[in-house]
Design an enzyme around this catalytic site. Structure first.
Site, PDB file in Angstrom:
ATOM      1  N   GLU A 265     144.970 161.392  19.381  1.00 23.02           N
ATOM      2  CA  GLU A 265     146.407 161.541  19.689  1.00 23.02           C
ATOM      3  C   GLU A 265     146.675 161.081  21.129  1.00 23.02           C
ATOM      4  O   GLU A 265     147.261 161.822  21.932  1.00 23.02           O
ATOM      5  CB  GLU A 265     146.866 162.984  19.444  1.00 23.02           C
ATOM      6  CG  GLU A 265     146.704 163.389  17.996  1.00 23.02           C
ATOM      7  CD  GLU A 265     147.391 164.694  17.609  1.00 23.02           C
ATOM      8  OE1 GLU A 265     147.936 165.385  18.493  1.00 23.02           O
ATOM      9  OE2 GLU A 265     147.391 165.010  16.398  1.00 23.02           O
TER      10      GLU A 265
ATOM     11  N   GLU B 252     143.375 164.143  10.358  1.00 17.14           N
ATOM     12  CA  GLU B 252     143.879 165.519  10.509  1.00 17.14           C
ATOM     13  C   GLU B 252     145.005 165.693   9.505  1.00 17.14           C
ATOM     14  O   GLU B 252     146.016 164.996   9.575  1.00 17.14           O
ATOM     15  CB  GLU B 252     144.384 165.789  11.938  1.00 17.14           C
ATOM     16  CG  GLU B 252     143.264 165.965  12.939  1.00 17.14           C
ATOM     17  CD  GLU B 252     143.741 166.405  14.319  1.00 17.14           C
ATOM     18  OE1 GLU B 252     144.751 167.136  14.404  1.00 17.14           O
ATOM     19  OE2 GLU B 252     143.106 166.000  15.307  1.00 17.14           O
TER      20      GLU B 252
HETATM   21  O1  AHR Z   1     144.057 170.581  14.698  1.00 18.69           O
HETATM   22  C1  AHR Z   1     144.689 171.122  15.803  1.00 18.69           C
HETATM   23  C2  AHR Z   1     145.234 170.046  16.748  1.00 18.69           C
HETATM   24  O2  AHR Z   1     146.252 169.338  16.114  1.00 18.69           O
HETATM   25  C3  AHR Z   1     144.271 168.977  17.188  1.00 18.69           C
HETATM   26  O3  AHR Z   1     143.474 169.369  18.250  1.00 18.69           O
HETATM   27  C4  AHR Z   1     145.189 167.875  17.603  1.00 18.69           C
HETATM   28  O4  AHR Z   1     144.605 166.605  17.451  1.00 18.69           O
HETATM   29  C5  AHR Z   1     146.399 168.063  16.705  1.00 18.69           C
HETATM   30  O5  AHR Z   1     147.572 168.004  17.401  1.00 18.69           O
END
Ligand code: AHR
Length: 525
Positions: A194, A329
């Site tokens: 991110e 994610e």
């Molecule tokens: O999964 C929790 C968080 O969500 C991670 O660290 C980040 O990459 C995302 O914003």
């Protein structure tokens, strides 16, 4: 006499009719149309140094009274082995862009902080060797995210040399002195996390300049990973949604990729997409009703549009689909459980999450030509977890069972299915009633998954199978009394799969699906 006949007819109707008449759905599968491989990496996991994801969840230390192997929980390892986890993404997340690997090796570990997640102490007792040992114990590959935000290419290059070289360099000797003479394998390299947000708020242009440097210099030296087939795949930061700033991000990375020279390359573009509905996460993970069930599932289906949108951009610059879209994610993100540290992202995991998982896995499978990796967030005790632990106690969640039921789809071949999705309506929310995928497994058999989203009505599936003569179909179905049913340490078997088989009716196989259920069957010829 007529009255008697009418009464007898009534009695027999009452005795044989099901209490609720199942909706009938014709489902057709043509095995001759088997096509794209469903990459097993779409069943990947994500384990970040966050809350009790690593500490307590995986690592208890060798001196713990909790049964462990070199500090890693035996109960968790045994449960995860059943899932045949293909890869684990580590150490973050946002944590990765503040992680300095040297803190996590050697006999004396630096004690640092975890500013992203509750500002707690990070003991660094779980570092590179412990992660690799954990992977070895569960049989998974390493997906290592390197620090682009607060680290340097030099630091990341050293880490990869430390892990992967077989040559007697100073770093390899240090690795051997730390207990591992042989080089490790690193299957996947995440170049930042991110980077448009917690990874450093970079513009696409700035990130691209950084990413090219990391791609060039962060090398995997493992002699067994030099063939193209086994090489480490480099995954660049990609979008976090469908809004213009993220479509611009995907455009920028993919346009650069199209013009890339010999000196840098990427094999994947990451995408993050949580089912959250509104920010900050406020939907509860348990103690909700049908409205929240329907809203969350409707929202999760946006994954399909998002993949379609970013795949279309990727197709413009990479029509041969060399770069995978890696949804590294994803999952449901709800309000923290009352009383928990809000920075630990602790939530329950209900039947709704099992259905959410199945719907997403099916979306990934339908996009198998581009989506060749995904990592649910997160593996243990954080967000949509497979496993919850509390000291010596452990329970597996409804989501865990979905991943287990889907094991036969790992590296299977996608087979198109046609069916009438129907509609499930709740108030003004409308959703497809039924979802399904089919695939030819590595065992050569036809596997079928069918989800009945409707929490009130059963569904009768009539299978039309072209290309095979089916004798039977059997497998497992997952449902529970309520949409928010959960497994707890005290009641671990509320949401567990039970056997199901298809009946032959009129020469056709029919499957009776319970409301709000996920079903996987194998067709026997
Ligand atoms: O999964 C929790 C968080 O969500 C991670 O660290 C980040 O990459 C995302 O914003």
């Amino acid at each position: 006499m007529r009255v008697l006949l009418a009464s007898l007819t009534l009695i027999s109707t009452v005795l044989t009719a099901p209490s609720v008449v199942a909706q009938k759905v014709q489902l057709s599968v043509d095995v001759s149309k088997a096509g794209t491989k469903i990459d097993r990496n779409i069943f990947g996991q994500f384990a970040e140094h966050l809350g009790h994801g690593i500490y307590d969840g995986i690592w208890v230390g060798p001196d713990s009274t909790i049964p462990n192997t070199r500090g890693i929980r035996n109960d968790v390892v045994a449960a995860l082995k059943e899932l045949k986890v293909p890869n684990v993404r580590w150490p973050g997340g946002c944590f990765a862009d503040e992680y300095h690997w040297r803190n996590g090796i050697g006999p004396q570990r630096a004690v640092t902080l975890n500013p992203n997640w509750g500002g707690v102490i990070e003991p660094n007792t779980f570092g590179t060797h412990e992660f690799m040992d954990f992977l070895d114990q569960i049989g998974a590959e390493a997906y290592v995210s390197v620090n682009v935000g607060s680290g340097t290419p030099h630091e990341a290059a050293d880490w990869l040399e430390y892990m992967t070289t077989a040559q007697p360099t100073t770093l390899a000797k240090e690795r051997a002195a730390d207990g591992r003479p042989a080089p490790y394998k690193v299957g996947y390299l995440g170049i930042g996390n991110e980077s448009w947000d917690c990874g450093g708020n970079m513009t696409p242009e700035y990130y691209l300049d950084q990413m090219k440097i990391y791609s060039r210099f962060v090398r995997n030296y493992n002699p067994e990973q030099q063939d193209r087939q086994k090489q480490m795949l480099k995954i660049a930061v990609g979008p976090g949604g469908g809004e213009p700033r993220w479509t611009e991000w995907t455009e920028a990375i993919m346009k650069a990729y199209q013009q890339h020279t010999w000196s840098w390359d990427i094999n994947g573009l990451s995408m993050h997409n949580y089912t959250v509905v509104k920010w900050p996460p406020s939907y509860t993970s348990v103690g909700f009703g049908e409205t929240e069930y329907a809203q969350i599932l409707k929202s999760t289906l946006d994954m399909d549009d998002l993949i379609t949108k970013h795949s279309a951009i990727m197709d413009k610059y990479d029509p041969e689909k060399k770069v995978a879209l890696v949804v590294d994610e994803w999952g449901g993100w709800y309000a923290p459980l009352p009383g928990s540290n809000p920075g630990f992202l602790v939530q329950q995991n209900s039947l709704r999450d099992a259905i959410l998982a199945a719907l997403n896995l099916n979306i990934f499978a339908r996009h198998a030509d581009r989506v060749r990796g995904a990592n649910i967030a997160q593996m243990i005790n954080v967000l949509q977890a497979m496993i919850l632990t509390d000291k010596e106690k452990m329970v597996v969640t409804p989501t865990y069972y979905v991943f287990k039921m889907y094991v036969p789809f790992q590296d299977s071949t996608f087979v198109p299915v046609t069916f009438d999705v129907g509609t499930y309506t709740h108030a003004d929310i409308r959703l497809p009633r039924v979802d399904a995928i089919a695939a030819k497994g590595k065992d050569g058999k036809l596997w079928l998954e069918v989800t009945n989203v409707d929490p009130n009505e059963p569904v009768e599936i009539e299978l039309n199978l072209a290309g095979i003569t089916a004798k039977s179909a059997m497998g497992e179905t997952l449902t529970a009394p309520k949409v928010d049913s959960i497994n707890t340490f005290d009641a671990p078997n509320t949401v567990v799969p039970k056997p199901i088989s298809a009946k032959i009716q009129g020469g056709k196989l029919t499957l009776q699906l319970e409301p709000k259920s996920v079903t996987v069957v194998v067709v026997e010829q």
